[in-house]
Design an enzyme around this catalytic site. Sequence first.
Site, PDB file in Angstrom:
ATOM      1  N   HIS A  15     -53.345  24.224  27.435  1.00 42.81           N
ATOM      2  CA  HIS A  15     -53.854  25.605  27.554  1.00 42.81           C
ATOM      3  C   HIS A  15     -53.423  26.422  26.329  1.00 42.81           C
ATOM      4  O   HIS A  15     -53.050  27.589  26.449  1.00 42.81           O
ATOM      5  CB  HIS A  15     -53.339  26.266  28.839  1.00 42.81           C
ATOM      6  N   ASP A  62     -49.132  23.066  33.033  1.00 39.32           N
ATOM      7  CA  ASP A  62     -50.191  22.506  33.878  1.00 39.32           C
ATOM      8  C   ASP A  62     -51.347  21.950  33.049  1.00 39.32           C
ATOM      9  O   ASP A  62     -51.583  22.376  31.926  1.00 39.32           O
ATOM     10  CB  ASP A  62     -50.727  23.572  34.841  1.00 39.32           C
ATOM     11  N   GLU A  63     -52.049  21.013  33.622  1.00 31.01           N
ATOM     12  CA  GLU A  63     -53.343  20.512  33.135  1.00 31.01           C
ATOM     13  C   GLU A  63     -53.326  20.136  31.651  1.00 31.01           C
ATOM     14  O   GLU A  63     -54.302  20.335  30.941  1.00 31.01           O
ATOM     15  CB  GLU A  63     -54.448  21.550  33.404  1.00 31.01           C
ATOM     16  N   SER A  64     -52.215  19.587  31.204  1.00 29.19           N
ATOM     17  CA  SER A  64     -52.122  19.161  29.804  1.00 29.19           C
ATOM     18  C   SER A  64     -52.604  17.717  29.714  1.00 29.19           C
ATOM     19  O   SER A  64     -51.844  16.786  29.415  1.00 29.19           O
ATOM     20  CB  SER A  64     -50.682  19.314  29.302  1.00 29.19           C
TER      21      SER A  64
END
Length: 535
Positions: free
Chosen positions: A266, A350-352
């Site tokens: 992100h 998150d969401e890496s």
Amino acid sequence: MKQLRNMLLLVLMAILCFSCGKKQEVVPIDKHSIIPVPVSVAAESGSFTLSNKTTIVLQSDPAQVQMVAEYLKSSIGEFTGLDLVIGQDDKDNAIVLSLDGGASPHEEGYSLSISDKKILIAAPAPEGLFYGIQTLKQLIPAHGGSAKGSNNQFLIPSGTVQDHPEYAYRGMMLDAARHFFTVEEVKKLIDQIAVYKINHLHLHLSDDQGWRIEIKSWPLLTTIGGANQVGGGKGGFYTQEDYKEIVSYAQSRFITIVPEIDMPGHTNSALNAYGILNPGITVPEKTAVAIDRKALGLEDDPDATPYHTGIEVGFSTLDTDSPVTYKFIEDVIREISEMTPGPYFHIGGDESHVTEMKDYIPFIEKAQSIVSKYGKKSLGWDEVAHAKLLPTSVAQYWAKAENAILAIEQGAQVLISPAVKAYLDMQYDSTTHLGLHWAAYIELDEAYNWDPTELEEQIRRENILGVEAPLWTETIITYADIEYMVFPRLAAIAEIAWSPKSARNWEDFRRRIVWHGQRWEAQGKNFYRSPMVEW
């Protein structure tokens, strides 16, 4: 003609006399509409008359309670039009504020006692007085606007309230990265969530689409990284003075600001600004917008990424092998920590998806160490539990229970924010014109009818720091959009965070929220009128 005038005069006098003598209906305190529902409420006969003759009395050191008293005076003025005087002479027809260590065994607890002569709010600390004021405000039969009571008097039912919070951390998150919101809008949100005894505001300050906080040692983060948002709008950012103003205003409402800089994923807005942080990732072609650096008087940076104007996630990462990256995150953490009096710094995590786990784990551990170096505790989305967590770290459970359990097994606490229950950007139903529904449709009953201790057997009460309701803003553009998605669901989640499970009841909440809807309407708030409530 004279007889007609006399008759009209008599009729008018009769009407006036009837109006003056008409008694207000007083709703007993145990039939209240208080949200969050208190630990205990006991009714007594009688009522207190709030009027222009009422004074606010400081029974403690004014230096400790003056700010709370000014807030009470302002709030009552907003709802009733009354202009109360603040003093120290304890007399009848007074609202008394008292710091009293025996008022509650809980640091944030309070007691509220209402008789026909006096209202006493007592608490061990100023924040308890502030929460007692929130309860008192909800007992005043006025919504603002033109409603001035009978003869500008407002009857408040007699009785006692004993109250304290279930969880220490009661939060909301605002994503200012996907769409930017001004200082004044953030302050307005602070005022609105403080009513429901929320005590943490988590600000998501960076993401793929925008960087929202000035970092003096890396100025292009805002010059370039802050100049975009979802859809390609102009974006924006908070100067350090802006951020300090938000922090200070939040403190005046006993709300702690929790800053978040998401990493290592992100992070496209940082890669827009400084190509040296880029390990070679590419932005999804359909959402890529070129940056004219020459127009800004800057040299071309061939390693920098274009703007990302869409809502896709998981494609960006910092260069986790570069020493420059760790200099960058240390500078960012240092500058923000120096402006943040609260104990937490949120590192995202998150969401890496494009960061290999062999690179992700040491990165999170290094970031966590830097946060600790500057005197803060790390918060991170539940994926951070794959790394070795410090005992002071907190994992925010949003997606995977197994991650939260991993954190607990390491001795860390968890912050409860299940996307399927607590995400305020989820649509209410399939007709909702804002929000997304990748996690769930969350109607008001779904936001209310759950408990943090019942999500997973291995997540027990002692493991839970608190509850937070995030608002992601991929589709949220205006402040009216914020209000529509936040209210009434935040009131429901605030009750989960504050009130004991034994005191919560959906049918009773449906009844109590009606009164809040009336006040929201008087305030011009753009709230969602759930069909589950008889507004």
